[in-house]
Design an enzyme around this catalytic site. Structure first.
Site, PDB file in Angstrom:
ATOM      1  N   ALA A   1       0.850  -1.198   0.000  1.00 13.52           N
ATOM      2  CA  ALA A   1       0.000   0.000   0.000  1.00 13.52           C
ATOM      3  C   ALA A   1       0.885   1.247   0.000  1.00 13.52           C
ATOM      4  O   ALA A   1       2.108   1.144  -0.077  1.00 13.52           O
ATOM      5  CB  ALA A   1      -0.897  -0.009   1.226  1.00 13.52           C
ATOM      6  N   ASN A   2       0.276   2.408   0.052  1.00 16.80           N
ATOM      7  CA  ASN A   2       1.035   3.650   0.200  1.00 16.80           C
ATOM      8  C   ASN A   2       0.283   4.567   1.154  1.00 16.80           C
ATOM      9  O   ASN A   2      -0.795   4.228   1.639  1.00 16.80           O
ATOM     10  CB  ASN A   2       1.283   4.306  -1.168  1.00 16.80           C
TER      11      ASN A   2
END
Ligand code: C5P
Length: 406
Positions: A213-214
């Site tokens: 994810a970010n």
């Protein structure tokens, strides 16, 4: 006929060196058709005279809370009512603090407290005063109270310091007055239009329980969806996993991965405007299996990545069914503008909203954003640091101007 024909603006001039620009603002507002009435604080009168303001406005200027002639004649309550909008320019740190705190020791602050009209402030002060946590706190309070803000701009200041603090130019303030009045009149510049926006991060599964994810919060994309809905658009928001509430009046399609986002975007077309604000993962784990990867004697498994589809480029390069206005975002940590210019060509979009997301800016996950708008023709426009909601409102107003007629 000017865009402000028939409108009445109460201009509160605060005590700062930028007050001289407020005299020019009176002229600009009148050129656009507005009637302007001025209130000057005591501080303002150190920089410009009531006579100068009155001469340019074509009506007497007001200065005192307890003016016997005034109280009989017009008075602070009527000043607070007999207009369509109140503009504070320059809005000093002190005036902002008084308004945020509800203090009313003089005519200007009493009028501001007594009014129910839309208020626009144009802050102007020393850069350190602007960046002081107290001023930023007051700004947040005022924005929460629905006060509109224009500027301050970045530039050289009277004290030869550089940074945010310069008052917005009179033309910018006059534009902001027009936008404020249009909003408060309930004008819907995107009525009948479909705007598609992507927002948030994507989650790329490694196995059924783990993902890549970010740090995108989705705040900017969601704010754009909300502003577009408020401007009358039918809005489809394709969102990755976020903790934000759905904006009111918006169709939200929730997805997790980049490939799901692309499918949802394609399913939502046709659209008049597409804004790609999501932080899409560039890569995903290549070998996603259906089972949880087990720890074993062979040690950690290799994580091989494969490229995700570029959603923005895919849509911007469509020959059929391309939305007439395609907007991309560029989150960069270095050479923001150069990278954004290259990106506009590479992706084939019409406009790039570029921002610096290096850790020191606090943009990622924060409530404020400093953006540059870069056009396909190479044009560049730098906006002051603004609340993400305000960036969204300005962007939506701009998109309404740019979108070709149906
Ligand atoms: O290439 P970069 O990721 O910096 O480009 C950012 C822009 O492209 C953003 O508008 C983002 O939403 C979009 N994008 C996309 N699909 C990807 C990668 C980026 O739509 N796979």
């Amino acid at each position: 006929m000017g865009a402000l024909a028939g409108k009445r603006v109460l201009l509160v001039i605060g005590g700062g060196i930028a007050a001289y620009k407020s005299l020019d603002l009176i002229r600009r507002l009148r050129e656009r058709g507005a009637a302007v009435r001025c209130v000057l604080t005591k501080g303002a009168q150190e920089f410009v005279t009531p006579l100068a303001a009155a001469s340019l406005a074509g009506q007497r200027a007001h200065t005192d809370l307890f003016d016997r002639a005034d109280e009989a004649d017009i008075g602070h309550i009527r000043l607070a009512r007999d207009a369509d909008a109140v503009v504070v320019a320059p809005a000093t740190a002190n005036l902002m603090a008084r308004l945020a705190g509800g203090h009313a020791p003089d005519l200007a602050s009493t009028v501001l407290l007594a009014t129910t009209l839309p208020i626009l402030i144009a802050p102007a002060m020393n850069v350190r005063m602007w960046l002081h946590p107290a001023t930023q706190r007051n700004l947040a309070v005022l924005q929460g109270d629905g006060v509109a803000v224009v500027g301050p701009n970045v530039g050289r200041m009277a004290e030869a310091e550089t940074g945010p603090g310069r008052m917005a130019e009179p033309e910018e303030i006059a534009d902001a007055v027009e936008a404020l009045l249009a909003r408060s009149n309930g004008e819907k510049p995107l009525a009948g239009r479909h705007l598609l926006v992507t927002s948030g991060p994507t989650h790329e599964p490694i196995d059924p329980v783990r993902y890549l994810a970010n740090r995108s919060s989705g705040k900017q994309g969601h704010a754009i969806a909300a502003a577009a809905a408020a401007a009358g658009a039918r809005v489809t928001l394709v969102s990755g996993p976020v903790t934000l509430a759905d904006p009111p009046g918006v169709t939200v399609v929730r997805i997790e991965s980049a490939r799901e986002m692309l499918a949802a975007v394609e399913a939502a077309l046709p659209a008049d405007i597409a804004v790609f604000a999501a932080a899409v993962a560039d890569w995903r784990p290549a070998a996603f299996g259906g089972e949880k990867i087990k720890k074993g004697p062979e040690g950690p498994p290799p994580l091989t990545l494969t490229e995700n589809p570029d959603i923005l480029a895919t849509i911007a390069r469509r020959t059929e069914g391309r939305p007439p206005l395609v907007v991309g975002f560029a989150a960069e940590t270095t050479d923001v503008i150069a990278h954004a210019r290259a990106k506009i060509a590479r992706k084939g979009c019409d406009l790039i909203v570029a921002n610096d997301v290096s850790a020191a800016t606090g943009v990622m996950g924060g409530d404020r954003n400093s953006v540059h708008l870069i056009g396909r023709d190479g044009s560049l426009e730098t906006w002051p640091t603004l609340a993400k909601d305000e960036v969204a409102r300005r962007l939506v107003a701009r998109l309404a101007e740019l979108v070709p007629s149906p």
